[in-house]
Write a protein that holds these residues in place. Structure first.
Motif, PDB file in Angstrom:
ATOM      1  N   TYR A   1      64.800 -40.347 -21.119  1.00  0.00           N
ATOM      2  CA  TYR A   1      65.553 -39.847 -20.116  1.00  0.00           C
ATOM      3  C   TYR A   1      66.203 -40.405 -19.423  1.00  0.00           C
ATOM      4  CZ  TYR A   1      62.875 -36.252 -22.558  1.00  0.00           C
ATOM      5  OH  TYR A   1      62.301 -35.601 -23.595  1.00  0.00           O
ATOM      6  N   LYS A   2      65.278 -41.102 -18.399  1.00  0.00           N
ATOM      7  CA  LYS A   2      65.894 -41.860 -17.423  1.00  0.00           C
ATOM      8  C   LYS A   2      66.650 -43.345 -17.989  1.00  0.00           C
ATOM      9  CE  LYS A   2      62.300 -40.395 -14.375  1.00  0.00           C
ATOM     10  NZ  LYS A   2      61.041 -40.819 -13.539  1.00  0.00           N
TER      11      LYS A   2
ATOM     12  N   ARG B   1      68.401 -43.762 -20.614  1.00  0.00           N
ATOM     13  CA  ARG B   1      69.749 -43.173 -21.297  1.00  0.00           C
ATOM     14  C   ARG B   1      70.626 -43.014 -20.075  1.00  0.00           C
ATOM     15  NH1 ARG B   1      66.482 -39.335 -24.482  1.00  0.00           N
ATOM     16  NH2 ARG B   1      66.022 -40.320 -26.589  1.00  0.00           N
ATOM     17  N   ARG B   2      70.248 -42.541 -18.911  1.00  0.00           N
ATOM     18  CA  ARG B   2      70.912 -42.386 -17.941  1.00  0.00           C
ATOM     19  C   ARG B   2      71.879 -43.635 -17.355  1.00  0.00           C
ATOM     20  NH1 ARG B   2      68.257 -40.380 -12.486  1.00  0.00           N
ATOM     21  NH2 ARG B   2      67.099 -42.249 -12.660  1.00  0.00           N
TER      22      ARG B   2
ATOM     23  N   LYS C   1      74.156 -44.929 -20.773  1.00  0.00           N
ATOM     24  CA  LYS C   1      75.464 -44.178 -20.727  1.00  0.00           C
ATOM     25  C   LYS C   1      76.633 -44.699 -20.094  1.00  0.00           C
ATOM     26  CE  LYS C   1      73.598 -39.593 -21.659  1.00  0.00           C
ATOM     27  NZ  LYS C   1      73.482 -38.275 -21.146  1.00  0.00           N
TER      28      LYS C   1
ATOM     29  N   TYR D   1      67.765 -47.959  -9.921  1.00  0.00           N
ATOM     30  CA  TYR D   1      66.809 -47.427 -10.694  1.00  0.00           C
ATOM     31  C   TYR D   1      65.847 -48.546 -11.066  1.00  0.00           C
ATOM     32  CZ  TYR D   1      70.482 -44.071 -10.772  1.00  0.00           C
ATOM     33  OH  TYR D   1      71.460 -43.212 -10.177  1.00  0.00           O
TER      34      TYR D   1
END
Length: 115
Positions: free
Chosen positions: A18-19, A21-22, A25, A44
């Motif tokens: 999930y992190k 994919r952020r 994107k 990040y």
């Protein structure tokens, strides 16, 4: 005119999908140079393996497509779930709580655009 695509994968990254994919994107359909700038400025933890992957993908694309890095565009950006590490944390009265350390496989692909 778009030509052949070159892909590169890094496996078992210590970050949840999930992190990752952020971050991915924001890279899709951007040029190679623009994506490098974006990744180098992101705060990040998951951006560092993606940055290393993008650099190696640029080298691989230069050799396989025989083109310059400035003509590359990111076409594919995927983060799939890898096997989860399961750990136990000791709690009161002899109990244990499960800790799930999620990992992911990251795949990037670039295409060459010739003007």
């Amino acid at each position: 005119m778009l030509l052949q695509e070159v892909q590169c994968t890094v496996k078992y990254v210590d970050s949840s999908p999930y992190k990752a994919r952020r971050i991915l994107k924001q890279l899709k359909n951007r040029s190679y140079a623009e994506a490098l700038i974006i990744l180098s400025l992101m705060p990040y933890k998951a951006s560092y393996p993606i940055l290393n992957l993008l650099r190696s993908l640029g080298t691989k694309a230069e050799r396989q497509l025989i083109t310059k890095r400035k003509s590359l565009v990111i076409s594919t950006a995927l983060a799939n779930q890898a096997p989860t590490l399961k750990r136990m944390r000791p709690r009161a009265q002899g109990r244990g709580y499960a800790i799930k350390k999620r990992r992911c496989h990251i795949c990037l692909g670039v295409k060459s655009t010739i003007n």
